[in-house]
Design a protein around this motif. Structure first.
Motif, PDB file in Angstrom:
ATOM      1  N   ILE A  72      41.825  32.950  40.171  1.00 50.94           N
ATOM      2  CA  ILE A  72      42.279  32.827  39.040  1.00 50.94           C
ATOM      3  C   ILE A  72      41.229  32.973  37.865  1.00 50.94           C
ATOM      4  CG2 ILE A  72      43.232  31.084  37.473  1.00 50.94           C
ATOM      5  CD1 ILE A  72      45.690  31.297  39.337  1.00 50.94           C
ATOM      6  N   SER A  73      40.132  32.254  38.275  1.00 45.18           N
ATOM      7  CA  SER A  73      39.081  32.511  37.063  1.00 45.18           C
ATOM      8  C   SER A  73      38.622  33.785  36.741  1.00 45.18           C
ATOM      9  CB  SER A  73      37.845  31.464  37.867  1.00 45.18           C
ATOM     10  OG  SER A  73      37.452  32.162  38.893  1.00 45.18           O
ATOM     11  N   GLU A  74      38.636  34.617  37.571  1.00 35.17           N
ATOM     12  CA  GLU A  74      38.372  36.117  37.492  1.00 35.17           C
ATOM     13  C   GLU A  74      39.338  36.959  36.682  1.00 35.17           C
ATOM     14  OE1 GLU A  74      35.958  37.643  41.382  1.00 35.17           O
ATOM     15  OE2 GLU A  74      37.887  36.825  41.818  1.00 35.17           O
ATOM     16  N   VAL A  75      40.390  36.287  36.213  1.00 38.13           N
ATOM     17  CA  VAL A  75      41.628  37.221  35.801  1.00 38.13           C
ATOM     18  C   VAL A  75      41.908  36.543  34.315  1.00 38.13           C
ATOM     19  CG1 VAL A  75      42.425  38.316  37.744  1.00 38.13           C
ATOM     20  CG2 VAL A  75      43.623  36.203  36.799  1.00 38.13           C
ATOM     21  N   VAL A  76      41.416  35.293  34.219  1.00 38.24           N
ATOM     22  CA  VAL A  76      41.863  34.557  32.889  1.00 38.24           C
ATOM     23  C   VAL A  76      41.315  35.384  31.533  1.00 38.24           C
ATOM     24  CG1 VAL A  76      41.668  32.341  31.338  1.00 38.24           C
ATOM     25  CG2 VAL A  76      42.096  32.338  33.896  1.00 38.24           C
ATOM     26  N   GLN A  77      41.972  35.588  30.712  1.00 39.37           N
ATOM     27  CA  GLN A  77      41.286  35.913  29.436  1.00 39.37           C
ATOM     28  C   GLN A  77      41.928  35.441  28.195  1.00 39.37           C
ATOM     29  OE1 GLN A  77      42.114  40.568  29.058  1.00 39.37           O
ATOM     30  NE2 GLN A  77      43.595  40.319  31.030  1.00 39.37           N
ATOM     31  N   THR A  78      41.014  35.749  27.222  1.00 39.86           N
ATOM     32  CA  THR A  78      40.958  34.908  25.933  1.00 39.86           C
ATOM     33  C   THR A  78      42.159  35.833  25.123  1.00 39.86           C
ATOM     34  OG1 THR A  78      39.284  35.927  25.033  1.00 39.86           O
ATOM     35  CG2 THR A  78      38.949  33.633  25.975  1.00 39.86           C
ATOM     36  N   THR A  79      42.734  35.183  24.221  1.00 36.23           N
ATOM     37  CA  THR A  79      43.545  36.022  23.315  1.00 36.23           C
ATOM     38  C   THR A  79      42.903  35.544  21.941  1.00 36.23           C
ATOM     39  OG1 THR A  79      44.961  34.237  22.823  1.00 36.23           O
ATOM     40  CG2 THR A  79      45.491  35.335  24.608  1.00 36.23           C
ATOM     41  N   GLN A  80      43.420  36.333  21.002  1.00 42.09           N
ATOM     42  CA  GLN A  80      43.191  36.294  19.527  1.00 42.09           C
ATOM     43  C   GLN A  80      43.485  35.043  18.974  1.00 42.09           C
ATOM     44  OE1 GLN A  80      45.407  38.806  16.607  1.00 42.09           O
ATOM     45  NE2 GLN A  80      46.517  39.211  18.344  1.00 42.09           N
ATOM     46  N   PHE A  81      44.092  33.935  19.687  1.00 43.47           N
ATOM     47  CA  PHE A  81      44.518  32.815  19.127  1.00 43.47           C
ATOM     48  C   PHE A  81      43.779  31.800  19.857  1.00 43.47           C
ATOM     49  CE2 PHE A  81      48.026  35.512  19.803  1.00 43.47           C
ATOM     50  CZ  PHE A  81      48.266  36.092  18.587  1.00 43.47           C
ATOM     51  N   GLU A  82      43.110  30.785  19.085  1.00 42.71           N
ATOM     52  CA  GLU A  82      42.381  29.818  19.549  1.00 42.71           C
ATOM     53  C   GLU A  82      42.997  28.793  20.407  1.00 42.71           C
ATOM     54  OE1 GLU A  82      39.411  26.409  17.416  1.00 42.71           O
ATOM     55  OE2 GLU A  82      40.863  27.559  16.150  1.00 42.71           O
ATOM     56  N   ASN A  83      42.350  28.415  21.377  1.00 43.26           N
ATOM     57  CA  ASN A  83      43.133  27.361  22.492  1.00 43.26           C
ATOM     58  C   ASN A  83      44.135  27.938  23.508  1.00 43.26           C
ATOM     59  OD1 ASN A  83      41.389  25.346  21.587  1.00 43.26           O
ATOM     60  ND2 ASN A  83      42.929  24.724  19.986  1.00 43.26           N
ATOM     61  N   LEU A  84      44.380  29.527  23.311  1.00 42.52           N
ATOM     62  CA  LEU A  84      45.506  29.843  24.003  1.00 42.52           C
ATOM     63  C   LEU A  84      44.947  31.008  24.889  1.00 42.52           C
ATOM     64  CD1 LEU A  84      48.923  30.960  22.492  1.00 42.52           C
ATOM     65  CD2 LEU A  84      48.065  31.463  24.736  1.00 42.52           C
ATOM     66  N   ASP A  85      44.810  30.882  26.373  1.00 42.07           N
ATOM     67  CA  ASP A  85      44.270  31.918  27.207  1.00 42.07           C
ATOM     68  C   ASP A  85      45.474  32.384  27.899  1.00 42.07           C
ATOM     69  OD1 ASP A  85      41.567  31.170  26.369  1.00 42.07           O
ATOM     70  OD2 ASP A  85      41.177  30.165  28.172  1.00 42.07           O
ATOM     71  N   LEU A  86      45.349  33.446  28.562  1.00 36.18           N
ATOM     72  CA  LEU A  86      46.256  34.346  29.146  1.00 36.18           C
ATOM     73  C   LEU A  86      46.094  35.087  30.430  1.00 36.18           C
ATOM     74  CD1 LEU A  86      49.300  35.688  28.933  1.00 36.18           C
ATOM     75  CD2 LEU A  86      48.109  37.546  27.508  1.00 36.18           C
ATOM     76  N   ILE A  87      46.834  34.938  31.511  1.00 42.41           N
ATOM     77  CA  ILE A  87      46.730  35.897  32.550  1.00 42.41           C
ATOM     78  C   ILE A  87      47.878  36.899  32.474  1.00 42.41           C
ATOM     79  CG2 ILE A  87      46.582  36.060  35.206  1.00 42.41           C
ATOM     80  CD1 ILE A  87      45.733  33.170  35.456  1.00 42.41           C
ATOM     81  N   THR A  88      47.582  38.123  32.411  1.00 41.55           N
ATOM     82  CA  THR A  88      48.433  39.263  32.261  1.00 41.55           C
ATOM     83  C   THR A  88      49.145  39.681  33.294  1.00 41.55           C
ATOM     84  OG1 THR A  88      47.177  40.846  32.428  1.00 41.55           O
ATOM     85  CG2 THR A  88      47.009  40.103  30.076  1.00 41.55           C
ATOM     86  N   SER A  89      50.077  40.654  33.118  1.00 45.03           N
ATOM     87  CA  SER A  89      50.924  41.047  34.222  1.00 45.03           C
ATOM     88  C   SER A  89      51.278  42.423  34.007  1.00 45.03           C
ATOM     89  CB  SER A  89      52.263  40.204  34.258  1.00 45.03           C
ATOM     90  OG  SER A  89      53.217  41.047  34.903  1.00 45.03           O
TER      91      SER A  89
END
Ligand SMILES: Nc1ncnc2c1ncn2[C@@H]1O[C@H](COP(=O)(O)OP(=O)(O)OP(=O)(O)O)[C@@H](O)[C@H]1O
Ligand SMILES: [Mg+2]
Length: 266
Positions: A72-89
Motif C-alpha cells: 500500500i505504501s508504494e501506491v499512495v499518491q498525494t492530490t492537489q488537496f491538503e490532507n487528502l491522499d489517494l490510491i488510484t484505480s
C-alpha cells in the motif's frame, strides 16, 4: 480511533457512491484531518474526480496491491488537496477476479494489506474511505471484509429500497462468515428532488424502516455536483456555496459527530 476504514457501497449503479466519497473526503480534509481514499472501482471515477489520471499504467494503482506486486505504501499518491491522499484505480482492476481465482483467501487480500500498512507506516489517517464498484463481485466483498463500517448512498427513486434487500443479505453473509464486526454506519439519501413526490415517499419509507440509521442530511439533485468531476475537483472546491456543497458540508459534520458521540461515551 478504531472504526476508521469505511466503505461507501451500493451495488446499484449511479446512486452517488463516488460523489459521496469525493466530497466526504474533501469535507473531512478541510477540517484538518488526514484522509486516504481508495478507488476500488475499475471505472476509476474517484481517481479522475480527485484530479488524477485513470489511464496511467497500473503499477501505481490498487490493482498492483491486490495482485501482490506492491505494498500500500508504494501506491499512495498525494492530490492537489491538503490532507487528502489517494490510491488510484484503472480498468486493469477488472481482471483481478479471474486472475485470483485459485486463491482461497482472496477475499482477505485488501484487509491484510491494509492491516500491514496501518501497522508499519506512520501515516496518521483519521479515515480511509473506499469507493466500491456497482456490483456484489469480489472487489465489493474485499471492501466488506476490510471495512469497519459502511455508508450506503440511497438514491431517492423507485426500486431504491428493493436493491437494498440484496445488499443487506450480502452484508449479513459477510458478517457471519468473514467480518463479524462490520457495521452499517448510515444510509445517505441522495439525488433528492423536492418537486418529485416519489423522493418524499422513498425518504419516508427509508426512515420508517431503517430509523436512525438514515442520516438527517439529504443530498439534493444539484447540477453543480455533476459538473465538478469533469474539472477534477470536489464540488466543495468547485462551488462551495451551491446546494450540493451545503449538503455535503452538513453530511461531513454529521459523519464526524458520529465518532464524537462514541468518544464521549467511552
Ligand atoms: N446529488 C446529485 N445531483 C446531481 N447529480 C449527481 C448527484 N450525485 C451524483 N450525481 C451525478 O450522477 C452520476 C452518478 O453519480 P456517482 O458517480 O457518484 O454514482 P456512483 O454510485 O458512484 O456510480 P457507479 O455505480 O457507476 O460507480 C454522476 O454523473 C454524478 O456526477
Ligand atoms: Mg462510482
Amino acid at each position: 480511533m478504531n472504526k476508521k476504514i469505511i466503505s461507501v457501497i451500493n451495488q446499484k449503479g449511479g446512486v452517488g457512491k463516488t460523489t459521496t466519497v469525493i466530497n466526504l473526503a474533501a469535507g473531512i480534509s478541510m477540517q484538518g484531518k488526514k484522509i486516504l481514499v481508495i478507488d476500488l472501482d475499475p471505472q476509476g471515477n474517484a481517481t479522475t474526480g480527485l484530479g488524477l489520471s485513470n489511464t496511467v499504467n497500473s503499477e501505481q494503482t490498487i490493482y498492483s496491491v491486490l495482485n501482490g506486486n506492491k505494498k500500500i505504501s508504494e501506491v499512495v499518491q498525494t492530490t492537489q488537496f491538503e490532507n487528502l491522499d489517494l490510491i488510484t484505480s484503472n480498468v486493469d482492476l477488472s481482471g483481478l477476479e479471474i486472475e485470483t481465482a485459485g486463491d482461497r483467501r482472496r477475499a482477505y487480500i485488501l484487509k491484510d494489506k491494509l492491516a500491514a500498512y496501518l501497522n508499519d507506516s506512520e501515516a496518521s489517517y483519521s479515515y480511509i474511505l473506499i469507493d466500491c464498484p456497482p456490483s456484489l463481485s469480489l472487489l465489493t466483498i474485499m471492501a466488506l471484509v476490510a471495512s469497519d463500517a459502511l455508508v450506503v448512498p440511497l438514491q431517492t427513486e423507485f426500486f431504491a429500497l428493493e436493491g437494498l434487500t440484496q445488499l443487506m443479505k450480502t452484508i449479513e453473509r459477510v458478517k457471519n462468515n468473514l467480518n463479524p464486526d462490520l457495521t452499517i454506519r448510515g444510509i445517505l439519501l441522495t439525488m433528492y428532488d423536492r418537486r418529485n413526490k416519489l423522493s418524499g415517499e422513498v425518504e419516508r419509507e427509508a426512515r420508517n424502516y431503517f430509523k436512525e440509521k438514515v442520516y438527517q442530511t439529504v443530498v439534493p439533485r444539484n447540477v453543480r455536483l455533476s459538473e465538478a468531476p469533469s474539472h477534477g475537483v470536489p464540488v466543495l472546491v468547485y462551488d462551495k456555496a451551491c446546494l450540493g456543497s451545503k449538503s455535503y458540508f452538513s453530511f461531513t459534520d454529521e459523519f464526524l459527530s458520529q465518532d464524537k458521540l462514541v468518544e464521549s461515551a467511552a
